[in-house]
Design a protein around this motif. Sequence first.
Motif, PDB file in Angstrom:
ATOM      1  N   ILE A 175       0.839  -1.201   0.000  1.00 19.21           N
ATOM      2  CA  ILE A 175       0.000   0.000   0.000  1.00 19.21           C
ATOM      3  C   ILE A 175       0.872   1.248   0.000  1.00 19.21           C
ATOM      4  N   GLY A 176       0.556   2.155  -0.914  1.00 21.39           N
ATOM      5  CA  GLY A 176       1.157   3.481  -0.906  1.00 21.39           C
ATOM      6  C   GLY A 176       0.137   4.481  -0.403  1.00 21.39           C
ATOM      7  N   ILE A 177       0.553   5.365   0.480  1.00 16.70           N
ATOM      8  CA  ILE A 177      -0.376   6.293   1.141  1.00 16.70           C
ATOM      9  C   ILE A 177       0.063   7.735   0.889  1.00 16.70           C
ATOM     10  N   TYR A 178      -0.906   8.561   0.524  1.00 17.13           N
ATOM     11  CA  TYR A 178      -0.624   9.990   0.349  1.00 17.13           C
ATOM     12  C   TYR A 178      -1.758  10.783   0.971  1.00 17.13           C
ATOM     13  N   PHE A 194       3.970   6.353  -6.167  1.00 18.05           N
ATOM     14  CA  PHE A 194       5.400   6.444  -5.849  1.00 18.05           C
ATOM     15  C   PHE A 194       5.675   5.818  -4.488  1.00 18.05           C
ATOM     16  N   ALA A 195       4.778   6.082  -3.519  1.00 19.64           N
ATOM     17  CA  ALA A 195       4.919   5.481  -2.197  1.00 19.64           C
ATOM     18  C   ALA A 195       4.702   3.969  -2.258  1.00 19.64           C
ATOM     19  N   LEU A 196       3.803   3.526  -3.132  1.00 21.89           N
ATOM     20  CA  LEU A 196       3.532   2.097  -3.277  1.00 21.89           C
ATOM     21  C   LEU A 196       4.793   1.341  -3.698  1.00 21.89           C
ATOM     22  N   TYR A 197       5.512   1.867  -4.678  1.00 24.76           N
ATOM     23  CA  TYR A 197       6.697   1.156  -5.142  1.00 24.76           C
ATOM     24  C   TYR A 197       7.851   1.264  -4.164  1.00 24.76           C
ATOM     25  N   ALA A 198       7.829   2.300  -3.341  1.00 29.03           N
ATOM     26  CA  ALA A 198       8.787   2.342  -2.239  1.00 29.03           C
ATOM     27  C   ALA A 198       8.470   1.232  -1.235  1.00 29.03           C
ATOM     28  N   ALA A 199       7.173   0.989  -1.006  1.00 30.05           N
ATOM     29  CA  ALA A 199       6.777  -0.101  -0.112  1.00 30.05           C
ATOM     30  C   ALA A 199       7.164  -1.455  -0.696  1.00 30.05           C
ATOM     31  N   LYS A 200       7.000  -1.623  -2.005  1.00 35.64           N
ATOM     32  CA  LYS A 200       7.342  -2.898  -2.644  1.00 35.64           C
ATOM     33  C   LYS A 200       8.845  -3.177  -2.563  1.00 35.64           C
ATOM     34  N   ARG A 201       9.633  -2.122  -2.594  1.00 32.48           N
ATOM     35  CA  ARG A 201      11.082  -2.345  -2.464  1.00 32.48           C
ATOM     36  C   ARG A 201      11.436  -2.880  -1.085  1.00 32.48           C
ATOM     37  N   GLY A 203       9.667  -5.163   0.445  1.00 30.80           N
ATOM     38  CA  GLY A 203       9.198  -6.541   0.561  1.00 30.80           C
ATOM     39  C   GLY A 203       7.685  -6.615   0.463  1.00 30.80           C
ATOM     40  N   ARG A 204       7.145  -7.818   0.637  1.00 33.75           N
ATOM     41  CA  ARG A 204       5.705  -8.025   0.572  1.00 33.75           C
ATOM     42  C   ARG A 204       5.023  -7.548   1.845  1.00 33.75           C
ATOM     43  N   ASN A 205       3.719  -7.239   1.688  1.00 37.93           N
ATOM     44  CA  ASN A 205       2.878  -6.874   2.831  1.00 37.93           C
ATOM     45  C   ASN A 205       3.434  -5.687   3.615  1.00 37.93           C
ATOM     46  N   GLU A 206       3.810  -4.658   2.874  1.00 43.45           N
ATOM     47  CA  GLU A 206       4.336  -3.438   3.493  1.00 43.45           C
ATOM     48  C   GLU A 206       3.514  -2.240   3.016  1.00 43.45           C
ATOM     49  N   TYR A 207       3.559  -1.179   3.830  1.00 36.15           N
ATOM     50  CA  TYR A 207       2.964   0.081   3.383  1.00 36.15           C
ATOM     51  C   TYR A 207       4.003   1.178   3.527  1.00 36.15           C
ATOM     52  N   CYS A 208       3.783   2.265   2.807  1.00 35.18           N
ATOM     53  CA  CYS A 208       4.718   3.388   2.870  1.00 35.18           C
ATOM     54  C   CYS A 208       3.942   4.686   2.752  1.00 35.18           C
ATOM     55  N   LEU A 214      10.379  11.146   0.036  1.00 37.61           N
ATOM     56  CA  LEU A 214       9.827  10.632  -1.213  1.00 37.61           C
ATOM     57  C   LEU A 214       9.460  11.764  -2.167  1.00 37.61           C
ATOM     58  N   ASP A 215       9.026  12.883  -1.615  1.00 37.73           N
ATOM     59  CA  ASP A 215       8.705  14.039  -2.456  1.00 37.73           C
ATOM     60  C   ASP A 215       9.959  14.529  -3.177  1.00 37.73           C
ATOM     61  N   ALA A 216      11.087  14.569  -2.460  1.00 33.86           N
ATOM     62  CA  ALA A 216      12.349  14.975  -3.080  1.00 33.86           C
ATOM     63  C   ALA A 216      12.788  13.957  -4.129  1.00 33.86           C
ATOM     64  N   ALA A 217      12.597  12.665  -3.829  1.00 32.29           N
ATOM     65  CA  ALA A 217      12.965  11.625  -4.788  1.00 32.29           C
ATOM     66  C   ALA A 217      12.099  11.692  -6.040  1.00 32.29           C
TER      67      ALA A 217
END
Length: 288
Positions: A175-178, A194-201, A203-208, A214-217
């Motif tokens: 899950i990506g949250i904004y 963008f937050a979702l793929y940060a969570a996927k990096r 591992g599984r079952n993560e949120y970010c 992340l805004d700067a990235a």
Amino acid sequence: CVLAQGGVENDVLGFTILLFLGGMIRGALLGQSRFRETSRLKYEAREFAAEMERNSRRDPLTGLLNRSGLEQAIAGLGVSDGPFVAMLIDLDGFKSVNDTYGHTIGDGLLVKVGRRIEDHAPQGATIARIGGDEFVLLFSACRSPQAAGELASSIIAAIANPDPELNSVRVGASIGIYQADKPQLTEMLLKADFALYAAKRGGRNEYCLFDADLDAALERRNRIERDLRGAIESGALCCWFQPLVRLDTSAAVGFEALLRWQHEVHGAISPPEIVTAARETGLLSLLT
């Protein structure tokens, strides 16, 4: 009265009057029937059009809103309803379900996931399925009794709960949250993604949560993608050659070509970043 007076002419005239009256009555009855039929057809047409309009905003599989329905729902929100939390929910391992058990079981799983999200959604939340295995949960932060991270963890746990029909495949969710003050769908989905793929990096079952880092990235990525074509055309990209050395003799046996770009704002851009930006912008062929 005419018929009572007798005579051939009066009989003909009376018969003509009767035919005329009969035609008027028949015409009135037919007109009334056609009016009722026309009214019925108009009503059915309006109902059909309304149903088509409703269906155009719904995902036929899960019954949730689709992207068009989500856009319409967000258009009805005001700034005073905020701040708003957008969660982009993407299933982990869903492709394996389709590959192993078939699309019928996969479709059934998507329906179950939709229900599990509904069960945990705050009151008044908007839920949509906008892709194959992507869901959006949008709600007002002040109406949720849970913090966004706590709610995301609950949803992940519910989705990851083992399904008896899936013995050999474990499905999870990232899950990506904004959080935004204004309900602007494009921005919310972009940053939640963008937050979702940060969570996927991670591992599984993560949120970010989308934060300042992340805004700067994201700004860095967008700037690199915008400036890449100009850098290629101006020759700002160059190759550095790194020697390949034998460990036993210390002799140089070749060179490795390394792509380099010194960006005017972000400094040295790594080769993976350059290649990724080129792929996203359709410029990959210009690097070869």
